[in-house]
Design a protein around this motif. Structure first.
Motif, PDB file in Angstrom:
ATOM      1  N   ASP A  84       0.826  -1.210   0.000  1.00  0.00           N
ATOM      2  CA  ASP A  84       0.000   0.000   0.000  1.00  0.00           C
ATOM      3  C   ASP A  84       0.859   1.257   0.000  1.00  0.00           C
ATOM      4  N   ILE A  85       1.852   1.312   0.871  1.00  0.00           N
ATOM      5  CA  ILE A  85       2.652   2.534   0.909  1.00  0.00           C
ATOM      6  C   ILE A  85       3.613   2.603  -0.275  1.00  0.00           C
ATOM      7  N   GLU A  86       3.971   1.431  -0.847  1.00  0.00           N
ATOM      8  CA  GLU A  86       4.767   1.457  -2.075  1.00  0.00           C
ATOM      9  C   GLU A  86       3.970   2.128  -3.187  1.00  0.00           C
ATOM     10  N   LEU A  87       2.675   1.792  -3.279  1.00  0.00           N
ATOM     11  CA  LEU A  87       1.802   2.471  -4.239  1.00  0.00           C
ATOM     12  C   LEU A  87       1.639   3.938  -3.845  1.00  0.00           C
ATOM     13  N   GLY A  88       1.551   4.231  -2.554  1.00  0.00           N
ATOM     14  CA  GLY A  88       1.433   5.607  -2.094  1.00  0.00           C
ATOM     15  C   GLY A  88       2.589   6.464  -2.570  1.00  0.00           C
ATOM     16  N   GLU A  89       3.800   5.909  -2.572  1.00  0.00           N
ATOM     17  CA  GLU A  89       4.963   6.673  -3.040  1.00  0.00           C
ATOM     18  C   GLU A  89       4.838   6.979  -4.523  1.00  0.00           C
ATOM     19  N   ARG A  90       4.368   6.003  -5.310  1.00  0.00           N
ATOM     20  CA  ARG A  90       4.197   6.245  -6.752  1.00  0.00           C
ATOM     21  C   ARG A  90       3.076   7.256  -7.012  1.00  0.00           C
ATOM     22  N   LEU A  91       2.016   7.193  -6.207  1.00  0.00           N
ATOM     23  CA  LEU A  91       0.934   8.177  -6.347  1.00  0.00           C
ATOM     24  C   LEU A  91       1.427   9.584  -5.980  1.00  0.00           C
ATOM     25  N   ALA A  92       2.252   9.670  -4.954  1.00  0.00           N
ATOM     26  CA  ALA A  92       2.770  10.977  -4.533  1.00  0.00           C
ATOM     27  C   ALA A  92       3.606  11.606  -5.637  1.00  0.00           C
ATOM     28  N   ARG A  93       4.350  10.798  -6.380  1.00  0.00           N
ATOM     29  CA  ARG A  93       5.139  11.325  -7.494  1.00  0.00           C
ATOM     30  C   ARG A  93       4.239  11.857  -8.604  1.00  0.00           C
ATOM     31  N   ARG A  94       2.987  11.434  -8.617  1.00  0.00           N
ATOM     32  CA  ARG A  94       2.014  11.953  -9.585  1.00  0.00           C
ATOM     33  C   ARG A  94       1.158  13.070  -8.997  1.00  0.00           C
ATOM     34  N   GLY A  95       1.548  13.548  -7.822  1.00  0.00           N
ATOM     35  CA  GLY A  95       0.882  14.718  -7.263  1.00  0.00           C
ATOM     36  C   GLY A  95      -0.136  14.441  -6.185  1.00  0.00           C
ATOM     37  N   MET A  96      -0.252  13.193  -5.735  1.00  0.00           N
ATOM     38  CA  MET A  96      -1.251  12.897  -4.710  1.00  0.00           C
ATOM     39  C   MET A  96      -0.977  13.651  -3.401  1.00  0.00           C
ATOM     40  N   HIS A  97      -2.055  14.166  -2.819  1.00  0.00           N
ATOM     41  CA  HIS A  97      -2.024  14.715  -1.462  1.00  0.00           C
ATOM     42  C   HIS A  97      -2.965  13.873  -0.616  1.00  0.00           C
ATOM     43  N   LEU A  98      -2.447  13.342   0.483  1.00  0.00           N
ATOM     44  CA  LEU A  98      -3.206  12.430   1.333  1.00  0.00           C
ATOM     45  C   LEU A  98      -3.627  13.161   2.608  1.00  0.00           C
ATOM     46  N   PHE A  99      -4.937  13.203   2.857  1.00  0.00           N
ATOM     47  CA  PHE A  99      -5.489  13.880   4.024  1.00  0.00           C
ATOM     48  C   PHE A  99      -6.096  12.856   4.977  1.00  0.00           C
ATOM     49  N   TYR A 100      -5.884  13.091   6.269  1.00  0.00           N
ATOM     50  CA  TYR A 100      -6.397  12.188   7.296  1.00  0.00           C
ATOM     51  C   TYR A 100      -7.764  12.670   7.760  1.00  0.00           C
ATOM     52  N   ALA A 101      -8.755  11.782   7.691  1.00  0.00           N
ATOM     53  CA  ALA A 101     -10.130  12.092   8.104  1.00  0.00           C
ATOM     54  C   ALA A 101     -10.563  11.062   9.146  1.00  0.00           C
ATOM     55  N   PRO A 102     -10.259  11.290  10.428  1.00  0.00           N
ATOM     56  CA  PRO A 102     -10.574  10.288  11.453  1.00  0.00           C
ATOM     57  C   PRO A 102     -12.065  10.024  11.605  1.00  0.00           C
ATOM     58  N   GLU A 103     -12.912  10.949  11.109  1.00  0.00           N
ATOM     59  CA  GLU A 103     -14.357  10.713  11.177  1.00  0.00           C
ATOM     60  C   GLU A 103     -14.794   9.593  10.230  1.00  0.00           C
ATOM     61  N   ALA A 104     -13.952   9.255   9.256  1.00  0.00           N
ATOM     62  CA  ALA A 104     -14.226   8.122   8.357  1.00  0.00           C
ATOM     63  C   ALA A 104     -13.723   6.859   9.059  1.00  0.00           C
ATOM     64  N   LEU A 105     -14.527   6.354   9.953  1.00  0.00           N
ATOM     65  CA  LEU A 105     -14.100   5.327  10.919  1.00  0.00           C
ATOM     66  C   LEU A 105     -14.512   3.925  10.473  1.00  0.00           C
ATOM     67  N   ALA A 106     -13.581   2.989  10.650  1.00  0.00           N
ATOM     68  CA  ALA A 106     -13.867   1.571  10.426  1.00  0.00           C
ATOM     69  C   ALA A 106     -13.161   0.765  11.512  1.00  0.00           C
ATOM     70  N   TYR A 107     -13.570  -0.493  11.629  1.00  0.00           N
ATOM     71  CA  TYR A 107     -13.061  -1.366  12.691  1.00  0.00           C
ATOM     72  C   TYR A 107     -12.332  -2.558  12.078  1.00  0.00           C
ATOM     73  N   HIS A 108     -11.204  -2.901  12.695  1.00  0.00           N
ATOM     74  CA  HIS A 108     -10.397  -4.013  12.213  1.00  0.00           C
ATOM     75  C   HIS A 108     -10.836  -5.285  12.931  1.00  0.00           C
ATOM     76  N   HIS A 109     -11.475  -6.188  12.190  1.00  0.00           N
ATOM     77  CA  HIS A 109     -12.004  -7.417  12.775  1.00  0.00           C
ATOM     78  C   HIS A 109     -11.014  -8.552  12.534  1.00  0.00           C
ATOM     79  N   HIS A 110      -9.902  -8.477  13.233  1.00  0.00           N
ATOM     80  CA  HIS A 110      -8.841  -9.474  13.068  1.00  0.00           C
ATOM     81  C   HIS A 110      -8.088  -9.586  14.390  1.00  0.00           C
ATOM     82  N   LEU A 111      -8.233 -10.732  15.026  1.00  0.00           N
ATOM     83  CA  LEU A 111      -7.561 -10.954  16.312  1.00  0.00           C
ATOM     84  C   LEU A 111      -6.121 -11.380  16.051  1.00  0.00           C
ATOM     85  N   LEU A 112      -5.193 -10.574  16.504  1.00  0.00           N
ATOM     86  CA  LEU A 112      -3.772 -10.822  16.257  1.00  0.00           C
ATOM     87  C   LEU A 112      -3.152 -11.471  17.489  1.00  0.00           C
TER      88      LEU A 112
END
Length: 313
Positions: free
Chosen positions: A186-214
């Protein structure tokens, strides 16, 4: 809902039928008037995953596209789903991402606020409260998002595809996910997207839950997968040595191991790691915070060992 989706939810899945059922049910219950679709790619599951998806196709309120491929890995499944998506924007999640009722609406609102095809939105993930407590879940997952608290625009290394939305054409122009990577894809793709001008904004109100017991074993396997992925990424892009070092890649020049790492490795020789794990288990029962410190150090030690093995291969 309309036949023309504004957004496509991308879900790769493999042998997680019950968890996927929870994921699809929660997406079908989203509170929004904006048309969206769900595109699920089954990566050759041998359980009842196909039945779960078929049921969602026939009974769901939200349109579901059911794709299947021979087992090729999550990234190939993501690319397959993206190729079938019709939405202008993609919301990329995992099959163990359980969205809050307003997740889709929050992503779309954040895009409307920021505007532009170069905008990507990172939503927040936290451990599903329905799961039993696990110190390893918090160490691995919540820690990543705790570090983002209070920030608005974040770097490409926060492009975490358990809850992130992005312009479909921008992602396609960047080449999609690299099927060779089994971690950090995911972050490898993020680096390639950033080279194409991507700006990534954090929106904590867009909430989801991780259903995976580690558990302990899975937590330490992640360390090994991170280490191996960093080396593969470095061989693909040696010009990123400085960035990959910041992500934990260590080795001979032009890479480097800090004095802190060398001291930590001396304190945790490979032969004594089982003893350190026993100590961490015992300490966690007495003082969870002190135990977490030891588990973090064990994680980083396993990661550096995996890097050394991969570099030597």
């Amino acid at each position: 809902m309309s036949d023309v989706p504004v957004l496509s939810v991308i879900i790769p899945t493999y042998n997680r039928a019950e968890t996927l059922r929870l994921c699809l049910r929660a997406f079908d219950r989203q509170v929004t008037d904006v048309p969206f679709e769900i595109v699920v790619c089954d990566d050759g599951s041998a359980d009842s995953t196909g039945t779960v998806i078929s049921r969602a196709v026939t009974t769901g309120r939200v349109p579901v596209v059911h794709l299947r491929q021979e087992n090729q890995g999550a990234n190939a499944a993501r690319n397959h789903a993206i190729g079938a998506a019709r939405g202008e924007r993609l919301l990329i999640v995992n099959d163990d991402t359980i969205p809050s009722p307003g997740l889709v609406a929050a992503h779309l609102a954040a895009h409307a606020k920021r505007g532009g095809r170069e905008t990507a939105i990172l939503g927040r993930m936290t451990i599903d409260p329905a799961l039993p407590f696990s110190p390893f879940s918090a160490l691995h997952h919540d820690a990543s998002y705790d570090a983002l608290e209070g920030r608005v625009e974040v770097g490409w290394d926060a492009f975490l595809t358990c809850n992130v939305s992005v312009d479909r054409r921008l992602l396609e122009e960047a080449g999609g996910f690299d099927p060779r990577l089994t971690w950090h894809e995911d972050i490898e793709l993020g680096e390639r997207l950033a080279r194409r001008g991507m700006h990534l904004f954090y929106a904590p109100e867009a909430l989801a839950y991780h259903h995976h017991l580690l558990d302990e074993a899975a937590y330490l396997r992640i360390a090994e997968r991170e280490g191996a992925a960093l080396v593969l990424w470095y061989r693909k892009r040696p010009d990123l040595a400085a960035d990959l070092t910041r992500l934990g890649l260590v080795g001979p020049p032009p890479l480097a191991a800090s004095p802190r790492h060398r001291v930590a490795d001396l304190a945790m020789p490979k032969a004594l790691l089982p003893g350190w794990q026993m100590a961490a288990r015992a300490l966690t029962r007495i003082s969870p915070e002190a135990g977490r410190t030891i588990w973090r150090r064990l994680f980083q030690r396993q990661k550096r060992l995996a890097i050394a093995r991969a570099l030597a291969a």
